[in-house]
Motif scaffolding. Structure first.
Motif, mmCIF file in Angstrom:
data_model
loop_
_atom_site.group_PDB
_atom_site.id
_atom_site.type_symbol
_atom_site.label_atom_id
_atom_site.label_comp_id
_atom_site.label_asym_id
_atom_site.label_seq_id
_atom_site.Cartn_x
_atom_site.Cartn_y
_atom_site.Cartn_z
ATOM 1 N N GLY A 102 -45.937 56.003 59.944
ATOM 2 C CA GLY A 102 -47.208 55.494 59.446
ATOM 3 C C GLY A 102 -47.285 55.381 57.941
ATOM 4 O O GLY A 102 -48.378 55.456 57.365
ATOM 5 N N ARG A 103 -46.138 55.175 57.274
ATOM 6 C CA ARG A 103 -46.147 55.051 55.809
ATOM 7 C C ARG A 103 -46.574 53.657 55.404
ATOM 8 O O ARG A 103 -45.970 52.673 55.781
ATOM 9 C CB ARG A 103 -44.762 55.351 55.228
ATOM 10 C CG ARG A 103 -44.752 55.408 53.705
ATOM 11 C CD ARG A 103 -43.366 55.634 53.169
ATOM 12 N NE ARG A 103 -42.529 54.460 53.310
ATOM 13 C CZ ARG A 103 -42.519 53.436 52.446
ATOM 14 N NH1 ARG A 103 -43.331 53.435 51.401
ATOM 15 N NH2 ARG A 103 -41.709 52.407 52.643
ATOM 16 N N SER A 104 -47.619 53.571 54.605
ATOM 17 C CA SER A 104 -48.211 52.287 54.229
ATOM 18 C C SER A 104 -47.510 51.667 53.030
ATOM 19 O O SER A 104 -47.002 52.363 52.142
ATOM 20 C CB SER A 104 -49.698 52.480 53.908
ATOM 21 O OG SER A 104 -50.256 51.279 53.397
ATOM 22 N N GLY A 105 -47.507 50.326 53.005
ATOM 23 C CA GLY A 105 -46.990 49.596 51.856
ATOM 24 C C GLY A 105 -48.079 49.045 50.961
ATOM 25 O O GLY A 105 -47.810 48.285 50.026
ATOM 26 N N LEU A 106 -49.325 49.439 51.207
ATOM 27 C CA LEU A 106 -50.456 48.932 50.419
ATOM 28 C C LEU A 106 -50.530 49.637 49.071
ATOM 29 O O LEU A 106 -50.198 50.821 48.951
ATOM 30 C CB LEU A 106 -51.773 49.138 51.168
ATOM 31 C CG LEU A 106 -52.160 48.055 52.198
ATOM 32 C CD1 LEU A 106 -51.115 47.926 53.284
ATOM 33 C CD2 LEU A 106 -53.514 48.367 52.796
ATOM 34 N N PRO A 151 -47.157 44.315 48.330
ATOM 35 C CA PRO A 151 -45.999 43.581 47.820
ATOM 36 C C PRO A 151 -44.677 44.245 48.214
ATOM 37 O O PRO A 151 -44.607 45.448 48.473
ATOM 38 C CB PRO A 151 -46.193 43.646 46.302
ATOM 39 C CG PRO A 151 -46.885 44.957 46.086
ATOM 40 C CD PRO A 151 -47.783 45.152 47.287
ATOM 41 N N ILE A 152 -43.631 43.452 48.248
ATOM 42 C CA ILE A 152 -42.281 43.974 48.458
ATOM 43 C C ILE A 152 -41.788 44.524 47.124
ATOM 44 O O ILE A 152 -41.807 43.827 46.114
ATOM 45 C CB ILE A 152 -41.334 42.863 48.939
ATOM 46 C CG1 ILE A 152 -41.808 42.291 50.279
ATOM 47 C CG2 ILE A 152 -39.910 43.380 49.060
ATOM 48 C CD1 ILE A 152 -41.097 41.008 50.671
ATOM 49 N N VAL A 153 -41.367 45.755 47.122
ATOM 50 C CA VAL A 153 -40.831 46.365 45.903
ATOM 51 C C VAL A 153 -39.348 46.653 46.091
ATOM 52 O O VAL A 153 -38.837 46.696 47.211
ATOM 53 C CB VAL A 153 -41.595 47.660 45.543
ATOM 54 C CG1 VAL A 153 -43.057 47.351 45.263
ATOM 55 C CG2 VAL A 153 -41.483 48.689 46.662
ATOM 56 N N ASP A 154 -38.665 46.834 44.957
ATOM 57 C CA ASP A 154 -37.229 47.168 44.971
ATOM 58 C C ASP A 154 -36.388 46.099 45.666
ATOM 59 O O ASP A 154 -35.367 46.405 46.296
ATOM 60 C CB ASP A 154 -36.990 48.521 45.646
ATOM 61 C CG ASP A 154 -37.689 49.663 44.936
ATOM 62 O OD1 ASP A 154 -37.792 49.589 43.701
ATOM 63 O OD2 ASP A 154 -38.144 50.597 45.606
ATOM 64 N N PHE A 155 -36.795 44.843 45.541
ATOM 65 C CA PHE A 155 -36.011 43.753 46.118
ATOM 66 C C PHE A 155 -35.276 43.012 45.019
ATOM 67 O O PHE A 155 -35.882 42.556 44.039
ATOM 68 C CB PHE A 155 -36.907 42.781 46.880
ATOM 69 C CG PHE A 155 -36.181 41.547 47.359
ATOM 70 C CD1 PHE A 155 -35.242 41.637 48.375
ATOM 71 C CD2 PHE A 155 -36.425 40.304 46.786
ATOM 72 C CE1 PHE A 155 -34.557 40.509 48.810
ATOM 73 C CE2 PHE A 155 -35.755 39.171 47.216
ATOM 74 C CZ PHE A 155 -34.814 39.281 48.234
ATOM 75 N N ASP A 156 -33.962 42.901 45.164
ATOM 76 C CA ASP A 156 -33.128 42.171 44.214
ATOM 77 C C ASP A 156 -32.344 41.124 44.989
ATOM 78 O O ASP A 156 -31.398 41.444 45.723
ATOM 79 C CB ASP A 156 -32.178 43.127 43.494
ATOM 80 C CG ASP A 156 -31.316 42.415 42.446
ATOM 81 O OD1 ASP A 156 -31.493 41.193 42.256
ATOM 82 O OD2 ASP A 156 -30.468 43.079 41.823
ATOM 83 N N ALA A 157 -32.739 39.876 44.831
ATOM 84 C CA ALA A 157 -32.111 38.796 45.599
ATOM 85 C C ALA A 157 -30.624 38.672 45.311
ATOM 86 O O ALA A 157 -29.854 38.215 46.171
ATOM 87 C CB ALA A 157 -32.818 37.476 45.304
ATOM 88 N N LYS A 158 -30.184 39.099 44.121
ATOM 89 C CA LYS A 158 -28.766 38.978 43.761
ATOM 90 C C LYS A 158 -27.875 39.818 44.671
ATOM 91 O O LYS A 158 -26.677 39.557 44.785
ATOM 92 C CB LYS A 158 -28.553 39.394 42.303
ATOM 93 C CG LYS A 158 -29.277 38.536 41.281
ATOM 94 C CD LYS A 158 -28.914 38.965 39.867
ATOM 95 C CE LYS A 158 -29.696 38.183 38.823
ATOM 96 N NZ LYS A 158 -31.130 38.558 38.826
#
Length: 467
Positions: A31-35, A76-83
Motif C-alpha cells: 500500500g505504498r503511495s506514489g502521490l 509523478p514517476i521519479v528516478d527514471f532515466d531513459a538513457k
C-alpha cells in the motif's frame, strides 16, 4: 485455440510506485503511495521540473497568488532515466517522455519474460528458435495502447509571441509560419500516438502485427484483447502489449476535463481515494505498463513458467448519458451522467462467459475506479450485480489516474495478484462506501480467478479474466 492457450510470461512497469515488477509489486502489496505535493519539487529530477509537468499549481485569488488545491497533488514517476533503456541513445531526440517510458516498460517486460536471448528477431530464423535460435521476425509483433501526446507549451512560445502586436492584440494569422520556422523538422515524430509501438517494434525487429489503440482509459486492455486475437489467428507466437499515458503534461492539463480533480487532504497519500464516501476527484498521474503475451506452446518450448493464464476477455460499449446527450461536465451531481454501469456489467459477463466461470469462482476484482464519485458508483454497482462479495482492490489509489495507461496498470496489478497469490490492500478502506469487500491489509487469494476491469466516461468497458 482455447482462451486458456494464451499466457502472460513477462510484465514491466514504469510508475510512481516503482520501476520494474519487483518494486511495483512490493509497493502494491504494502500500500505504498506514489502521490506527492508538487511543492516537493526538489525531490524530482531536472527533467521532471520542466514545463512538461503541470504548471497550474497556483491561482490568483483575492489579490494574492495561492496554491491551487485542485492541482497541487500529483503522482509523478521519479528516478527514471531513459538513457538506461533506450538504445541507440540518439533516438531520444525524437521521443517525448511518454514514448520513453513506454519503451522502458516494454524493455522491462521482455527481460522479465526471458526473451533477451531471442531478440532482436531475425528474418531467416531457425523454426525451432526456442532452443537456442532467434525469434522469426514475422512471428513477433507489438500492439500498444496510446493517446494524444503533447509537447510543453514552451516549445511553441515563440510562435505564440509572434501573434501579439505592439498594442497587445492577438492575431493568429502569423502562427503557422512562425511555428514552422521555430520548431525542428522532427518535432511531430516526438508526439505521434503510434510512435511507442513503432520505436519498440523497430528495436526488436518485429515484422508481425503492429497496431496502436486509442480508446481512452481502456486503450491498454483493448490492445491486450487485440494481441490475443493475433495469437488465436496464428499470425504470431509472441506479442509485446503495452500502454502509456499521462495527465501531468502541462498542455494536456489545459484542456477541459469531464472529471473532477481531487483536493489536497491529510494524509496526502489519501488524496486519490477511489470509492471513498468523501471522494471528490482524481489525482493526475503518469505511467507506462507492458506485458509479454504468447501461446502456451511457445512458453512451454522455451521452458518458461507463465505468470498468468488468460481465460477470457471482452470489450463492450454502452453509451453513458453524457455521451448520448453530449452534455459533458466535471460537476459532482447525480445527473452528471458520466460512466456506464451497463457497459461494465456486460464486459464482465462476456469475459466470464468466455472463461466458463461464475462469480463464486472469482478470488479478486481489480477495479479501475480513480476517485470520481460518479464513475466510481458505476463500477460499484456493476460489482454488486456480478460478484458482490468478492475482494476488491484498485491501484489508482496509489498511482492516481494515468490516462491511457490506467487500464493496463489495472491488468498488471491483476498479474501481480495472481503471481503473489495475494489481494493488494486498499489503504483508505475504512473510508470506502459500504458493500465493497475491501481491506487495508493484503489478503490471500483464496480462489483462482482474478478479473481486471477498465472503463471510460463515454461508456466503453473491458474485462479480462486471469488465472
Amino acid at each position: 485455440m482455447n482462451p486458456s492457450d494464451l499466457v502472460i510470461t513477462g510484465v514491466g512497469m514504469v510508475s510512481s510506485i516503482g520501476i520494474g515488477r519487483d518494486l511495483f509489486a512490493q509497493s502494491l502489496l504494502t500500500g505504498r503511495s506514489g502521490l506527492m505535493l508538487m511543492e516537493d519539487i526538489d525531490t524530482l529530477s531536472d527533467e521532471q521540473k520542466s514545463t512538461d509537468y503541470v504548471v497550474r499549481r497556483y491561482r490568483y485569488c483575492d489579490g494574492e497568488v495561492r496554491l491551487d488545491p485542485r492541482t497541487a497533488v500529483t503522482a509523478p514517476i521519479v528516478d527514471f532515466d531513459a538513457k538506461q533503456f533506450v538504445k541507440p541513445r540518439k533516438a531520444l531526440k525524437v521521443m517525448c517522455r511518454e514514448i520513453q517510458t513506454g519503451y522502458a516498460a516494454s524493455q522491462l517486460a521482455v527481460h522479465d519474460a526471458g526473451l533477451d536471448h531471442y531478440l532482436p528477431a531475425e528474418l531467416e530464423a531457425d523454426p525451432d528458435y526456442r532452443h537456442g535460435g532467434k525469434i522469426s521476425s514475422d512471428r513477433i509483433g507489438t500492439v500498444f495502447g496510446s493517446e494524444m501526446l503533447y509537447g510543453p507549451p514552451a516549445e511553441l512560445s515563440d510562435a505564440f509571441a509572434a501573434c501579439i502586436d505592439e498594442q497587445g492584440n492577438v492575431d493568429t494569422t502569423p502562427f503557422g509560419a512562425a511555428a514552422m520556422r521555430g520548431i525542428t523538422p522532427l518535432w511531430m515524430l516526438k508526439y505521434l500516438p503510434n510512435m511507442p509501438a513503432c520505436h519498440y517494434g523497430i528495436v526488436i525487429n518485429a515484422h508481425g502485427p503492429n497496431n496502436t489503440i486509442t480508446v481512452g482509459d481502456t486503450s491498454g486492455p483493448a490492445a491486450f484483447i487485440e494481441g490475443c486475437g493475433y495469437l488465436r489467428r496464428d499470425i504470431a507466437d509472441v506479442m509485446v502489449v503495452s500502454a502509456v499515458g499521462s495527465r501531468l503534461n502541462a498542455t494536456r492539463a489545459l484542456f477541459t476535463e469531464d472529471q473532477p480533480l481531487a483536493s489536497v487532504c491529510d494524509p496526502i497519500a489519501w488524496a486519490s481515494r477511489p470509492h471513498a464516501k468523501d471522494a471528490d476527484g482524481f489525482v493526475r498521474g503518469e505511467a507506462a505498463g507492458s506485458l509479454v503475451l504468447e501461446t502456451s506452446e511457445s512458453a512451454r518450448l522455451r521452458d518458461r513458467k507463465p505468470i498468468a493464464t488468460v481465460c477470457g476477455a471482452a470489450s463492450r460499449f454502452v453509451p453513458s448519458i453524457s455521451f448520448k446527450t453530449n452534455e459533458r461536465t466535471a460537476e459532482i451531481r447525480p445527473d452528471a451522467g458520466r460512466g456506464s454501469t451497463a457497459a461494465i456489467v456486460t464486459a464482465i459477463q462476456g469475459a466470464m462467459q468466455q472463461a466458463g466461470i461464475t462469480g463464486e469462482q472469482v478470488g479478486a476484482i481489480v477495479g479501475h475506479a480513480f476517485g470520481d464519485p460518479i464513475i466510481d458508483a458505476c463500477e460499484r454497482e456493476a460489482i454488486h450485480q456480478i460478484a458482490p462479495n468478492v475482494p476488491v482492490t484498485f491501484p489508482a489509489g496509489l498511482i492516481g489516474h494515468t490516462s491511457a495507461a490506467s487500464g493496463m496498470m489495472v491488468l498488471l496489478a491483476a498479474c501481480i495478484c495472481v503471481q503473489s497469490q495475494q489481494v493488494p490492500p486498499v489503504p483508505h478502506a475504512a473510508l470506502c462506501e459500504e458493500g465493497l469487500n475491501v481491506s487495508d491489509r493484503a489478503r490471500p487469494l483464496e480462489k483462482p480467478y482474478v478479473i481486471a476491469i477498465a472503463h471510460t466516461s463515454p461508456g466503453n468497458a473491458t474485462a479480462v479474466v486471469l488465472k
